[in-house]
Scaffold this motif. Sequence first.
Motif, PDB file in Angstrom:
ATOM      1  N   LEU A   1       0.961  -1.277  -0.031  1.00  0.00           N
ATOM      2  CA  LEU A   1      -0.149   0.070   0.008  1.00  0.00           C
ATOM      3  C   LEU A   1       0.696   1.428  -0.145  1.00  0.00           C
ATOM      4  CD1 LEU A   1      -2.989   1.181   0.294  1.00  0.00           C
ATOM      5  CD2 LEU A   1      -2.621   0.929   2.638  1.00  0.00           C
ATOM      6  N   ALA A   2       2.048   1.318   0.649  1.00  0.00           N
ATOM      7  CA  ALA A   2       2.939   2.417   0.686  1.00  0.00           C
ATOM      8  C   ALA A   2       3.482   2.541  -0.513  1.00  0.00           C
ATOM      9  CB  ALA A   2       3.741   2.133   1.796  1.00  0.00           C
ATOM     10  N   ALA A   3       3.675   1.471  -1.161  1.00  0.00           N
ATOM     11  CA  ALA A   3       4.512   1.632  -2.678  1.00  0.00           C
ATOM     12  C   ALA A   3       3.390   2.451  -3.471  1.00  0.00           C
ATOM     13  CB  ALA A   3       4.517   0.129  -3.207  1.00  0.00           C
ATOM     14  N   ARG A   4       2.012   1.894  -3.376  1.00  0.00           N
ATOM     15  CA  ARG A   4       1.013   2.305  -4.226  1.00  0.00           C
ATOM     16  C   ARG A   4       0.795   4.042  -3.971  1.00  0.00           C
ATOM     17  NH1 ARG A   4       0.409   2.902  -7.850  1.00  0.00           N
ATOM     18  NH2 ARG A   4      -1.843   3.722  -8.027  1.00  0.00           N
ATOM     19  N   HIS A   5       0.989   4.411  -2.546  1.00  0.00           N
ATOM     20  CA  HIS A   5       1.123   5.748  -2.044  1.00  0.00           C
ATOM     21  C   HIS A   5       1.982   6.517  -2.739  1.00  0.00           C
ATOM     22  CE1 HIS A   5      -0.179   8.774   0.672  1.00  0.00           C
ATOM     23  NE2 HIS A   5       1.368   9.207   0.807  1.00  0.00           N
ATOM     24  N   LEU A   6       3.009   6.148  -3.101  1.00  0.00           N
ATOM     25  CA  LEU A   6       4.030   6.793  -3.868  1.00  0.00           C
ATOM     26  C   LEU A   6       4.000   6.733  -5.405  1.00  0.00           C
ATOM     27  CD1 LEU A   6       7.338   5.760  -1.591  1.00  0.00           C
ATOM     28  CD2 LEU A   6       5.964   7.940  -1.756  1.00  0.00           C
ATOM     29  N   GLY A   7       2.755   6.077  -5.898  1.00  0.00           N
ATOM     30  CA  GLY A   7       2.812   6.148  -7.260  1.00  0.00           C
ATOM     31  C   GLY A   7       3.609   4.912  -7.636  1.00  0.00           C
ATOM     32  N   HIS A   8       3.911   4.112  -7.117  1.00  0.00           N
ATOM     33  CA  HIS A   8       4.657   2.641  -7.503  1.00  0.00           C
ATOM     34  C   HIS A   8       3.465   1.321  -7.559  1.00  0.00           C
ATOM     35  CE1 HIS A   8       8.027   5.428  -7.334  1.00  0.00           C
ATOM     36  NE2 HIS A   8       8.774   4.470  -7.644  1.00  0.00           N
TER      37      HIS A   8
ATOM     38  N   LEU B   1       9.900  -2.546  -6.719  1.00  0.00           N
ATOM     39  CA  LEU B   1       9.034  -1.143  -6.638  1.00  0.00           C
ATOM     40  C   LEU B   1       8.949  -0.440  -8.076  1.00  0.00           C
ATOM     41  CD1 LEU B   1      10.126  -0.279  -3.068  1.00  0.00           C
ATOM     42  CD2 LEU B   1       7.943  -1.299  -3.921  1.00  0.00           C
ATOM     43  N   ILE B   2       7.983  -0.633  -8.799  1.00  0.00           N
ATOM     44  CA  ILE B   2       7.889  -0.142 -10.084  1.00  0.00           C
ATOM     45  C   ILE B   2       6.991   1.007 -10.225  1.00  0.00           C
ATOM     46  CG2 ILE B   2       7.397  -0.695 -12.511  1.00  0.00           C
ATOM     47  CD1 ILE B   2       7.869  -3.648 -11.431  1.00  0.00           C
ATOM     48  N   PRO B   3       7.658   2.206 -10.732  1.00  0.00           N
ATOM     49  CA  PRO B   3       6.833   3.521 -11.059  1.00  0.00           C
ATOM     50  C   PRO B   3       5.713   3.147 -11.735  1.00  0.00           C
ATOM     51  CG  PRO B   3       9.194   3.883 -11.378  1.00  0.00           C
ATOM     52  CD  PRO B   3       8.962   2.553 -11.330  1.00  0.00           C
ATOM     53  N   ASP B   4       4.401   3.925 -11.489  1.00  0.00           N
ATOM     54  CA  ASP B   4       3.228   3.467 -12.109  1.00  0.00           C
ATOM     55  C   ASP B   4       2.337   4.895 -11.786  1.00  0.00           C
ATOM     56  OD1 ASP B   4       1.070   2.236 -13.164  1.00  0.00           O
ATOM     57  OD2 ASP B   4       0.974   0.620 -11.516  1.00  0.00           O
ATOM     58  N   ARG B   5       1.178   4.517 -12.010  1.00  0.00           N
ATOM     59  CA  ARG B   5       0.379   5.824 -11.938  1.00  0.00           C
ATOM     60  C   ARG B   5       0.071   6.290 -10.530  1.00  0.00           C
ATOM     61  NH1 ARG B   5      -2.016   1.255 -11.034  1.00  0.00           N
ATOM     62  NH2 ARG B   5      -3.984   1.066  -9.604  1.00  0.00           N
ATOM     63  N   PRO B   6      -0.421   7.454 -10.269  1.00  0.00           N
ATOM     64  CA  PRO B   6      -0.293   8.073  -9.036  1.00  0.00           C
ATOM     65  C   PRO B   6      -1.602   7.258  -8.223  1.00  0.00           C
ATOM     66  CG  PRO B   6      -0.918   9.658 -10.737  1.00  0.00           C
ATOM     67  CD  PRO B   6      -0.623   8.578 -11.349  1.00  0.00           C
ATOM     68  N   ALA B   7      -1.371   7.385  -6.932  1.00  0.00           N
ATOM     69  CA  ALA B   7      -2.432   6.678  -5.975  1.00  0.00           C
ATOM     70  C   ALA B   7      -3.815   7.348  -6.143  1.00  0.00           C
ATOM     71  CB  ALA B   7      -1.766   6.776  -4.744  1.00  0.00           C
ATOM     72  N   THR B   8      -4.883   6.351  -6.148  1.00  0.00           N
ATOM     73  CA  THR B   8      -5.987   6.870  -6.278  1.00  0.00           C
ATOM     74  C   THR B   8      -6.607   7.566  -4.831  1.00  0.00           C
ATOM     75  OG1 THR B   8      -6.857   4.655  -5.323  1.00  0.00           O
ATOM     76  CG2 THR B   8      -6.812   4.957  -7.798  1.00  0.00           C
ATOM     77  N   ALA B   9      -7.590   8.186  -4.682  1.00  0.00           N
ATOM     78  CA  ALA B   9      -8.057   8.801  -3.357  1.00  0.00           C
ATOM     79  C   ALA B   9      -8.246   7.801  -2.474  1.00  0.00           C
ATOM     80  CB  ALA B   9      -9.402   9.612  -3.604  1.00  0.00           C
ATOM     81  N   ASP B  10      -8.978   6.618  -3.053  1.00  0.00           N
ATOM     82  CA  ASP B  10      -9.215   5.471  -2.162  1.00  0.00           C
ATOM     83  C   ASP B  10      -7.652   4.795  -1.235  1.00  0.00           C
ATOM     84  OD1 ASP B  10     -11.876   5.093  -2.301  1.00  0.00           O
ATOM     85  OD2 ASP B  10     -11.810   3.286  -3.340  1.00  0.00           O
TER      86      ASP B  10
END
Length: 328
Positions: free
Chosen positions: A69-76, A97-106
């Motif tokens: 979840l923390a990775a997603r928070h950073l857009g990874h 940990l692979i750069p990806d789209r920004p985190a969603t509000a959820d």
Amino acid sequence: MVPPEEIAAFVIDAASQAPSVHNTQPWWFGVHGSRVTVHADTDRRLDVADPDGREMLISCGAALFNLRLAARHLGHTAEVRLWPDPERPTLLADVDLIPDRPATADERRMFEQITRRHSHRGGFTADRPPTGLSSTLGAEARREGAVLRVVADLRAIRALAGLSEVAEQTQRLSPDHVGEIARWAPAPGNRRKDGVQAGAYPREAAHTDPHFAARDFARGQGWGRTEARHLTGDRTGTVVMVMTREDTAADWLAAGQALQRVLLRAAEDDVSAAFHTQALEFPELRAFVRERYCDGAHPQVIMRLGHAEEETGGGVRRPEAEIARDEP
Ligand SMILES: Cc1cc2nc3c(=O)[nH]c(=O)nc-3n(C[C@H](O)[C@H](O)[C@H](O)COP(=O)(O)O)c2cc1C
């Protein structure tokens, strides 16, 4: 661009906030560029209560969920490979940990709960959890390959409460169990960054009906938090179980990820969890719970959910220097 070592430090810090049985924090993390590895620290396994490491792996699963979840928070995106090396069973996962789209509000909202969530020990208020929360939490558990069962029948709740009492009293009679609790519930004033500290449990917990036995962290020494005012929360709350279809190490890790997803989602609605897992530490009681109350699925965690009146003290955590290592 955030340097990879900063990203690794961020996700490891989030992982370390996960709940773990007796706050053993049975994990460490390796860092190699943009790869973080998740390891079980078997020196922190509860040899008496948890000889198979089931609760250890549930705890590590919760940490792995926070890491993702923390990775997603950073857009990874966290690309996870479980047990990548059959020669090293304590290496639980390689996580790229692979750069990806920004985190969603959820995702951002869920991430914020990582530091807000604390285990509750005591009664809940009469406020009912929001309608539909149980089915939301059920869906969250399924996303991680586990099942969340709400125990609705009062007789089943009473039976589970009774089993937790049986298990608790039996553990109190066993010198080995008492010794293990003593190792992980140190006296107030210590400087340890693990274990269940006296500020994390009440000196006197409210009696709920049905009543689920609390762990005996104070062992008759009068330790525990004293509340500043009279608390009226004396409700049992909603009794739930995290279950899995099978009972392998991979199921335990999945149960931990599901558990943490459920806890964080509940925290968004200010719903806390009180764990009562003693009965599942006796193979014969766990088999009984499985057969009678789980339709043959394997119970992994028993807990109560509800609104907590008092501010629960946050559990301590070991610093990054102790849990993160550079890996070649
Ligand atoms: C698998 C598992 C079993 C647990 N069982 C109990 C329990 O039986 N009684 C209890 O008071 N807490 C239990 N806990 C909660 C831990 O003690 C708690 O997560 C830890 O002390 C860290 O505190 P925190 O959750 O507030 O961050 C359990 C946690 C996990 C992950």
